[in-house]
Structures are given as C-alpha cells and as structure tokens.
Design an enzyme around this catalytic site. Structure first.
Site, mmCIF file in Angstrom:
data_model
loop_
_atom_site.group_PDB
_atom_site.id
_atom_site.type_symbol
_atom_site.label_atom_id
_atom_site.label_comp_id
_atom_site.label_asym_id
_atom_site.label_seq_id
_atom_site.Cartn_x
_atom_site.Cartn_y
_atom_site.Cartn_z
ATOM 1 N N LYS A 143 0.766 -1.251 0.033
ATOM 2 C CA LYS A 143 -0.086 0.006 0.073
ATOM 3 C C LYS A 143 0.850 1.259 -0.107
ATOM 4 C CE LYS A 143 -1.636 1.455 3.995
ATOM 5 N NZ LYS A 143 -1.309 3.155 4.425
ATOM 6 N N ASN A 144 1.666 1.368 1.032
ATOM 7 C CA ASN A 144 2.487 2.575 0.991
ATOM 8 C C ASN A 144 3.693 2.685 0.032
ATOM 9 O OD1 ASN A 144 0.897 2.976 3.368
ATOM 10 N ND2 ASN A 144 2.565 2.568 4.784
ATOM 11 N N ARG A 179 -5.632 10.418 3.020
ATOM 12 C CA ARG A 179 -4.283 11.118 3.585
ATOM 13 C C ARG A 179 -3.230 11.478 2.377
ATOM 14 N NH1 ARG A 179 -3.351 13.758 7.926
ATOM 15 N NH2 ARG A 179 -1.135 13.738 6.948
ATOM 16 N N CYS A 208 -5.515 12.627 12.188
ATOM 17 C CA CYS A 208 -6.229 11.392 12.241
ATOM 18 C C CYS A 208 -6.186 10.644 13.439
ATOM 19 C CB CYS A 208 -5.978 10.351 10.967
ATOM 20 S SG CYS A 208 -4.291 9.690 10.992
ATOM 21 N N ARG A 246 -0.430 14.713 12.485
ATOM 22 C CA ARG A 246 0.433 14.639 11.070
ATOM 23 C C ARG A 246 0.445 15.756 10.330
ATOM 24 N NH1 ARG A 246 -1.853 8.855 8.795
ATOM 25 N NH2 ARG A 246 0.168 8.827 7.910
ATOM 26 N N MET A 281 2.539 18.942 8.252
ATOM 27 C CA MET A 281 2.821 18.900 6.655
ATOM 28 C C MET A 281 4.132 19.914 6.677
ATOM 29 S SD MET A 281 0.798 17.316 4.185
ATOM 30 C CE MET A 281 1.160 18.392 2.927
ATOM 31 N N ASP A 282 4.510 20.184 7.774
ATOM 32 C CA ASP A 282 5.440 21.502 7.692
ATOM 33 C C ASP A 282 6.717 20.899 6.822
ATOM 34 O OD1 ASP A 282 5.847 19.722 9.887
ATOM 35 O OD2 ASP A 282 7.714 20.910 10.558
ATOM 36 N N ASP A 326 4.021 0.933 12.081
ATOM 37 C CA ASP A 326 2.845 0.041 11.391
ATOM 38 C C ASP A 326 2.848 -1.344 12.127
ATOM 39 O OD1 ASP A 326 2.312 2.455 10.049
ATOM 40 O OD2 ASP A 326 3.247 1.658 8.094
ATOM 41 N N ILE A 367 7.041 7.584 16.720
ATOM 42 C CA ILE A 367 6.532 8.150 15.551
ATOM 43 C C ILE A 367 5.318 8.858 15.670
ATOM 44 C CG2 ILE A 367 6.307 7.966 13.120
ATOM 45 C CD1 ILE A 367 9.052 6.847 13.961
ATOM 46 N N ARG A 424 -8.839 -0.580 4.389
ATOM 47 C CA ARG A 424 -8.059 0.349 3.521
ATOM 48 C C ARG A 424 -6.678 -0.085 3.214
ATOM 49 N NH1 ARG A 424 -6.529 4.377 7.632
ATOM 50 N NH2 ARG A 424 -5.022 4.622 6.009
HETATM 51 N N1 EPU Z 1 5.924 14.922 10.409
HETATM 52 C C1 EPU Z 1 6.134 16.367 10.665
HETATM 53 N N2 EPU Z 1 5.961 17.171 9.760
HETATM 54 C C2 EPU Z 1 5.844 16.640 8.391
HETATM 55 C C3 EPU Z 1 5.597 15.297 8.137
HETATM 56 C C4 EPU Z 1 5.629 14.408 9.280
HETATM 57 O O1 EPU Z 1 6.489 16.474 11.782
HETATM 58 O O2 EPU Z 1 5.828 17.467 7.400
HETATM 59 C C5 EPU Z 1 5.805 13.918 11.479
HETATM 60 C C6 EPU Z 1 4.486 13.214 11.484
HETATM 61 O O3 EPU Z 1 3.467 13.991 12.224
HETATM 62 C C7 EPU Z 1 4.630 11.780 12.035
HETATM 63 C C8 EPU Z 1 6.140 11.650 11.636
HETATM 64 O O4 EPU Z 1 6.565 12.859 11.279
HETATM 65 O O5 EPU Z 1 4.875 12.079 13.546
HETATM 66 C C9 EPU Z 1 6.057 10.474 10.561
HETATM 67 O O6 EPU Z 1 5.391 10.853 9.466
HETATM 68 P P1 EPU Z 1 5.589 10.734 8.197
HETATM 69 O O7 EPU Z 1 5.489 11.805 7.093
HETATM 70 O O8 EPU Z 1 6.998 9.904 7.968
HETATM 71 O O9 EPU Z 1 4.562 9.610 7.567
HETATM 72 P P2 EPU Z 1 3.635 9.624 6.466
HETATM 73 O O10 EPU Z 1 4.436 9.707 5.229
HETATM 74 O O11 EPU Z 1 2.267 10.341 6.732
HETATM 75 C C10 EPU Z 1 3.710 7.027 6.002
HETATM 76 C C11 EPU Z 1 2.769 5.910 5.910
HETATM 77 C C12 EPU Z 1 2.239 5.429 7.398
HETATM 78 C C13 EPU Z 1 3.428 5.316 8.324
HETATM 79 C C14 EPU Z 1 4.569 6.391 8.397
HETATM 80 C C15 EPU Z 1 5.764 6.106 9.297
HETATM 81 C C16 EPU Z 1 1.880 6.229 3.571
HETATM 82 C C17 EPU Z 1 0.805 6.543 2.529
HETATM 83 N N3 EPU Z 1 1.733 6.193 5.050
HETATM 84 O O12 EPU Z 1 3.187 8.185 6.386
HETATM 85 O O13 EPU Z 1 1.543 4.336 7.208
HETATM 86 O O14 EPU Z 1 3.221 4.765 9.498
HETATM 87 O O15 EPU Z 1 4.936 6.805 7.125
HETATM 88 O O16 EPU Z 1 6.588 4.972 8.700
HETATM 89 O O17 EPU Z 1 3.281 6.011 3.039
HETATM 90 C C18 EPU Z 1 0.015 2.705 7.872
HETATM 91 O O18 EPU Z 1 0.240 2.291 6.697
HETATM 92 O O19 EPU Z 1 -0.963 2.283 8.686
HETATM 93 C C19 EPU Z 1 0.418 4.229 7.961
HETATM 94 C C20 EPU Z 1 -0.137 4.953 8.789
#
Ligand code: EPU
Length: 431
Positions: A30-31, A102, A126, A131, A133-134, A317, A339, A409
C-alpha cells in the site's frame, strides 16, 4: 469500485483458537502504491502497474487522480494504466475525498512540477496523531514555490515552471515529505539534494519507478538523495514491491495461533526488525529468499521491549499487531511509540479481550496473560484493526471486530487469505 456500499457497517466475526497452517501470499505494498500512483502523473504518457493492490486506499487515490484530470484504465490482464496527459491543477478535489485518503497530499509534488500550481484540501490529523505537513511545505518553498497559503482547510501553492533545484535538510525524516520533494524535483532545473531523507523501502521503489520514467535520482535508501532535474518524463511499466507490513502481520498471525505458516512474496531484509524481535522472543523461523516460515513452539516465548523508529528500526505500522502477540507472552513487555503521538488506540479494545495493558507517556506496559477471551471490539484505524483480528484468532470463543472499513483500507483479501490457512473468520454486514 472494489467494495460494497455497506462497508461502513461491516464487521469481522472470528472464532479463535485454530492454529494457522499453510501458505499465505503477500500483496503489493500500500505505502509504495500510493506515492507510485502520484508519480505516474509526472508524465503525459501512460504508466502501467502490474500489481496494484485492491484495497480501499488505492481505490480512493484513483478517485482523487481522476478529479485532477488523470485517467485510469484497467487492462485485460488486471493491470492498471494511469495517464497524466490531461492533468489540470485548477480542478478542485472535494474535501470529503481528500479526507478519505491522507496520501492525496502526495499529489502536491507532481501537480507543482507539472502545472506550477496545486490546490488541495489539507488532510487533517487522524486517529493516530496530528500528522504535520510542515516538512513538505518547507521543501516546496526551497524549490522556489514561495506562494503557499493554507486557509479554510485548503493548501494553495503556486510556483515557477520549472521549479528550481536546491538543497533541503529535513528536520524530520518524513516518508511523505521525502517522496513529495523527490517527485517535485524530478522536473526542476538543476540538482536537488535531500538531506536527512527517510530511508524506507517504499522510497527506493519510488526512485526505481521515477528512474524508469527517465528521472535521474540516486541515494534512495540512504539519508541523502540527489535528484538531477530533467525536462520530461516518459511512460513505463512497474511491479510494486511486496507489502512488508502485511508480511509482518501474517508472521505474527502464525506465531499468535502457534501454527506453521509460510509467508510468501516477501523481501526478508524489509522485515528484519520484525523477524529479529520474533527470534529474540524465541520463535523458530526459516528465512528463504522470498518466503519466511514460522514454526509452532512448545516452549514459553520471552517478553521483549520494542521502540518504534524510522526504517530500518521497528516500524510503527507493526506496533499494534506485535502488542496483540505480547499480550499472551509471560512477563512484562514494553512498547514505546516514537513516531505518532496517539497510536495506542488498540489498548482498551485488547483489554476487553482479557489483555492486561497499561499506558503511560507513550509507553505501553503489557503484562502477559494466560488467555484472551472473545468479545465485541471496535477498530479505530488500520493497524489497530489488524491487531484486533490477530487477537481474535488467538482468543477463546467468538470475537466481533467492528468498523473493519479501516482494515479494508490496507489489506487485500484479508478474510479470504486467512480462511485459506484455516482461520474461522467471516465478514458480516448489517447489525
Ligand atoms: N511529520 C512532521 N512534519 C511533516 C511530516 C511528518 O512533523 O511535514 C511527522 C508526523 O507528524 C509523524 C512523523 O513525522 O509524527 C512521521 O510521519 P511521516 O511523514 O514519515 O509519515 P507519512 O508519510 O504520513 C507514512 C505511511 C504511514 C506510516 C508512516 C511512518 C504512507 C501512505 N503512509 O506516513 O503508514 O505509519 O509513513 O512510517 O506511506 C499505515 O500504513 O498504517 C500508515 C499510517
């Protein structure tokens, strides 16, 4: 597209206590699929995926892609072709759709690179955390996209065409930000360097697809990624890597039911953090080139401590599924979630099944119990849902897991796969 209209009321009924026996095959990740689908929009030509997983998150991503002018078509052999020929960044994506998925935020990079603008609803927090986006936004700004505003729940960004290559040092090694910046930088003028990049295998898969499309990227899988911008990308075809979290979930299912289960279509290196923990607990494993077998044990497994970390550390995960297993291991195990700030939603539900878990400041203290007993529990997110299903497979009697739309999902054919290896499980709709 791939589900039923009653999905929101669907439940899982599991009669536990049967050891799983046989072979279970892992689907595509998925990811990996979600960023790869976004990346397909970086070219006007078609990108064909051999093995898109039939899961709700992919279905929702395909809907969002169509909303921004992308076209999708299923080929006769079950492969899917995505085309970004008519990409139109000015088309608004309904808020409800962005909220469903997302990962739609991964369209920002391709839209900015191709159209010089993006206008998307911001995915909110969520059930597992806020989560942020900065880091995505910091990356786009560094690439020359100064005009980014967040208002009324929307992110509106305008940038030059092409974007400008640059050096970006991420403050957090975010998976999504690394992917978004990589995609945006493929068509930028000059070279972009991402430092403190995320190192997950899904990022390597994204690099592989983009390079097949004509991009010039190296370093994915390390914390420095270099992207030399090119003028144009082209179509190609791609097989997505196996889902390492699905694989880990099945391994835990084998152990929690004390069965003999072979998990096929696995890249053993991708699940090493999980297999290392299983071995530390005393589980017997056979690790092949593309399969892992877990064997039954007639000895007591040992309690272990786990800290979630970015790859190659123990994946967040897999935390909930491992917690389900540790509820039945004598002694006290500790899980620290590093995380996401709110990823212990499964705890009260596991306790309803008879587990003994307390949480304090991001750490769960799991005191092993002799048995779990079936009950009605409710899933709040994807991995919590998987954890409850695994606990149900081990529990005495009948467990009902409500809200399995979360499970659907991210896991393809979950019920079918488990029934084939001897689980007594069915999906029920209605009350
Ligand atoms: N974060 C920030 N700023 C940002 C982005 C992230 O502070 O701009 C923080 C987040 O708030 C979080 C941490 O960094 O605390 C990790 O977030 P990351 O951006 O690495 O995660 P993601 O890209 O939103 C992906 C997977 C998640 C998985 C995480 C961590 C996808 C679509 N989703 O999310 O998958 O948990 O990486 O490995 O790739 C799942 O499959 O159940 C799932 C949630």
């Amino acid at each position: 597209m791939w589900g039923d209209s009653m999905a929101n009321q669907a439940k899982l009924e599991i009669v536990g206590g049967r050891p799983l026996q046989g072979t279970i095959t892992v689907s595509a990740a998925k990811n990996a699929a979600l960023p790869l689908l976004a990346a397909a929009l970086l070219t006007e030509e078609e990108v064909v995926f051999d093995n898109l997983p039939r899961i709700k998150d992919v279905e929702a991503m395909l809907e969002v892609i169509q909303q921004v002018g992308g076209t999708i078509r299923e080929l006769e052999d079950g492969r899917w072709a995505i085309s970004g020929r008519n990409l139109d960044a000015s088309r608004e994506v309904p808020n409800e759709l962005v909220r469903k998925i997302r990962a739609s935020n991964l369209l920002l990079g391709p839209l900015l690179a191709r159209c010089g603008m993006a206008h998307l609803s911001m995915p909110g927090g969520c059930s597992i955390g806020s989560r942020q986006m900065d880091q995505h936004i910091k990356g786009f700004r560094a690439l020359g996209c100064q005009d980014i505003a967040i208002s009324g729940g929307y992110i509106k960004a305008h940038g030059p065409l092409p974007l400008q290559g640059t050096v970006i040092h991420l403050d957090v090694a975010s998976v999504g930000a690394t992917e978004n910046i990589m995609m945006a930088a493929t068509l930028a003028a000059g070279t972009t360097v991402i430092r403190n990049a995320a190192k997950e295998p899904e990022i390597v898969d994204l690099q592989n697809l983009l390079n097949k499309m004509g991009a010039r990227i190296r370093g994915a899988g390390t914390d420095v990624i270099k992207i030399e911008g090119v003028k144009k990308l082209k179509g190609t075809s791609h097989s997505i890597i196996p889902d390492r979290i699905e694989a880990g979930t099945h391994l835990v299912a084998g152990v929690i039911t004390n069965g003999q289960l072979t998990v096929k279509n696995i890249i053993p290196e991708h699940v090493e953090a999980v297999t290392a923990k299983l071995m530390e607990m005393g589980v017997k494993l056979e690790i092949g080139d593309d399969y892992i077998t877990v064997f039954p044990h007639d000895w007591q497994l040992k309690a272990v401590d786990i800290r979630t970390q970015p790859y190659p550390g123990f994946p967040t995960d897999m935390q909930a599924q491992f917690m389900a297993l540790l509820t039945l291991v004598p002694g006290i195990s500790l899980i620290t979630e590093n995380i996401f700030e709110a990823r212990f939603n499964q705890v009260p539900e596991l306790n309803r099944l008879g587990a003994n878990i307390k949480t304090e400041n991001g750490t769960a203290f799991i005191k092993g119990v002799a048995k779990l007993t079936g009950a009605e529990v409710s899933a709040t997110d994807l991995r919590a849902a998987a954890a409850l299903a695994l606990a149900g497979l081990a529990a005495e009697g009948k467990t009902i897991v409500e809200n399995i739309q979360h499970l659907e999902r991210g896991y393809e054919a979950f019920v079918e796969k488990y029934c084939q290896v001897g689980a007594q499980m069915r999906r029920i709709t209605g009350s």
